[in-house]
Scaffold this motif. Structure first.
Motif, mmCIF file in Angstrom:
data_model
loop_
_atom_site.group_PDB
_atom_site.id
_atom_site.type_symbol
_atom_site.label_atom_id
_atom_site.label_comp_id
_atom_site.label_asym_id
_atom_site.label_seq_id
_atom_site.Cartn_x
_atom_site.Cartn_y
_atom_site.Cartn_z
ATOM 1 N N SER A 103 16.659 63.190 46.844
ATOM 2 C CA SER A 103 15.266 63.198 47.314
ATOM 3 C C SER A 103 14.974 62.053 48.271
ATOM 4 O O SER A 103 13.870 61.978 48.831
ATOM 5 N N LEU A 159 13.356 62.628 51.573
ATOM 6 C CA LEU A 159 11.922 62.872 51.664
ATOM 7 C C LEU A 159 11.149 61.640 52.119
ATOM 8 O O LEU A 159 9.942 61.717 52.348
ATOM 9 N N ALA A 183 8.194 64.865 55.948
ATOM 10 C CA ALA A 183 8.975 65.538 54.915
ATOM 11 C C ALA A 183 8.360 66.888 54.591
ATOM 12 O O ALA A 183 7.149 67.112 54.740
ATOM 13 N N THR A 223 7.859 68.199 51.804
ATOM 14 C CA THR A 223 6.981 68.154 50.637
ATOM 15 C C THR A 223 6.544 66.716 50.383
ATOM 16 O O THR A 223 7.226 65.767 50.801
ATOM 17 N N THR A 224 5.421 66.555 49.751
ATOM 18 C CA THR A 224 4.919 65.217 49.412
ATOM 19 C C THR A 224 5.110 64.909 47.937
ATOM 20 O O THR A 224 4.554 63.946 47.427
#
Length: 506
Positions: free
Chosen positions: A399, A402, A407, A409-410
């Motif tokens: 991850s 990210l 990214a 997704t948050t």
């Protein structure tokens, strides 16, 4: 020197006193096995505590303490449901005490002075002892020192403690209670010694407590001698000199009201604990015992419980679940077995198997991961474990990709990236000075926070070894822009695989 110990004097509260009269008991210092035990004795809480390395000293012999604490639950001590076997009525009356004594269920206590707004992992060692007693069907009592914190414990100190205000102490009590119940459960009796000390006047204290102590004996105690030595110019105040009398009176109060017959404390509390045993014997004609726990040190002999000079606290507002988890992940291989015994409830046979597997591939850190997950779950619950694991994954796992403003997704798991980053050690810098300021290059910032020379920073730049949010920095003049910020506040600077800096702009 071997001291004789009068057999059979196992008085748990005043209801038993008539059986033995006013027989005087000399303290017995037990630091090693000194009795032959049966197979059933091996499952006794005292035997378990000794095998796990919890016991430093006891005021009675092993066999006396085993007899005192033998219950029908000893053969089932690995059953987690034993946590529910305690008496739910915390305000025990005499009838309840008689019932508990007939089953050899004892009440025991440990004190926690609220000198900070959290307990630390040194206190956790004491809580683990109390938890083992509870799992064996006994009744732990946690005493919060709302009164004694106003005085200051001289034990282990070379000078007087700073006087704390009542408001400061009161503010800490809520957090201390949360720490205690997180480990021992909401059904645990938690008391505050301000309740019985606030109305006691000086004359009553001197008559009802002070008259049972002799100054000559008090001066001989190690923690007093250390303060009165020629090398200590500060000496000791009368206030702190009397601390052990207040702690002794707490023990007597709990003995009288709750049938509490054992006090638990750190090895530096031996003098205070024996003072309580003496007061109960002299004033109440009763028998009470004490157990001390070794100082928590690592294999190198250094005191455990600190990381980079900072204490590891139990409250999440002082040490986040991630930082807490990481502390245990980083303990040495030499300490793994001991810490598994002290801070987890894993059966000893399973610990032996686990340690063997750990030693086969120590680089996998199986032992450390097991300790970290078990202790973090105990203190912060499953959500705390998930927060710690997801933060670890964000910083060091898959991850990590990210950590860019764009990214996909948050979130990592159920947690916002911004929240996870806020729970990590980060550097705070002024936003207006470094963000969208072309005169402050990323290389200059990296040089400042890493204490790296500018010539070395240029070499890292040329080899593309400096990363902003996982993207190589390619220019001497590159600066931080608002669009670089992760979760509106953070950037992630990295060099190589192990050197990284999380920066929050405020």
């Amino acid at each position: 020197m071997i001291r004789n110990f009068t057999k059979g004097l196992l008085i748990n509260n005043l209801n038993n006193i008539n059986k033995f009269g006013s027989t005087k008991i000399r303290p017995f210092c037990s630091t090693t096995n000194n009795a032959t035990t049966t197979k059933n004795d091996e499952n006794n809480v005292i035997s378990i505590l000794k095998k796990r390395g919890f016991i430093h000293q006891m005021t009675a012999s092993d066999i006396e303490m085993i007899t005192m604490t033998s219950t029908n639950n000893n053969n089932n001590n690995n059953n987690n449901n034993n946590n529910n076997n305690n008496n739910n009525n915390n305000n025990n009356n005499n009838n309840n005490n008689n019932k508990n004594n007939n089953n050899n269920k004892v009440s025991l206590y440990a004190g926690f002075d609220p000198t900070a707004d959290s307990l630390h992992i040194g206190n956790l060692l004491t809580l683990m002892v109390m938890l083992h007693f509870k799992r064996h069907g006994h009744n732990p009592i946690a005493l919060m020192g709302g009164a004694t914190a106003l005085i200051g414990d001289p034990s282990g100190k070379s000078s007087d403690r700073v006087m704390l205000t009542e408001e400061f102490i009161e503010g800490n009590l809520k957090h201390i209670r949360e720490n205690i119940t997180a480990v021992l459960g909401e059904d645990t009796l938690v008391v505050n010694n301000i309740e019985w000390n606030k109305t006691m006047d000086v004359i009553s204290f001197l008559r009802e407590v002070g008259s049972y102590f002799r100054v000559g004996s008090m001066i001989k105690k190690d923690f007093i001698q250390n303060r009165l030595s020629d090398s200590n110019e500060n000496g000791i105040s009368f206030t702190e000199f009397c601390y052990s009398l207040f702690q002794a009176n707490d023990f007597a109060h709990l003995f009288l009201k709750h049938g509490c017959s054992i006090q638990i404390g750190g090895s530096d509390q031996w003098g205070n604990i024996t003072a309580g045993c003496d007061l109960i014997r002299k004033k109440l004609k009763g028998n009470a015992q004490g157990i001390t726990i070794p100082l928590l040190t690592n294999s190198a002999g250094k005191k455990l419980g600190k990381s980079e000079g900072n204490s590891i606290w139990l409250s999440p507002h002082r040490t986040s679940p991630y930082k807490f988890y990481q502390y245990w992940i980083q303990v040495s291989d030499e300490d793994v077995e001991r810490l598994l015994k002290l801070f987890t409830l894993i059966p000893l046979e399973e610990i032996s198997t686990l340690v063997e597997k750990h030693n086969e591939n120590p680089h996998l850190r199986l032992g450390q991961k097991t300790i970290a997950e078990h202790v973090t779950r105990l203190i912060h619950g499953q959500k705390g474990v998930e927060e710690a694991l997801n933060t670890t994954e964000l910083l060091f796992g898959e991850s990590n990709k990210l950590l860019t403003p764009n990214a996909s997704t948050t979130k990592v798991g159920d947690f916002d990236i911004g929240y996870l980053l806020s729970r990590v050690n980060f550097i705070e810098l002024e936003r207006s000075k470094f963000v969208d300021n072309q005169t402050e290059s990323i290389l200059n910032l990296f040089s400042q926070i890493s204490d790296t020379s500018k010539s070395k920073v240029k070499q890292l730049l040329q080899s593309k070894s400096i990363y902003l949010n996982n993207i190589p920095v390619t220019s001497n003049s590159q600066f931080i822009q608002s669009s670089d910020l992760i979760a509106n506040d953070f950037i992630y600077l990295k060099s190589g695989k192990k050197i990284y800096y999380l920066i929050k702009f405020i």
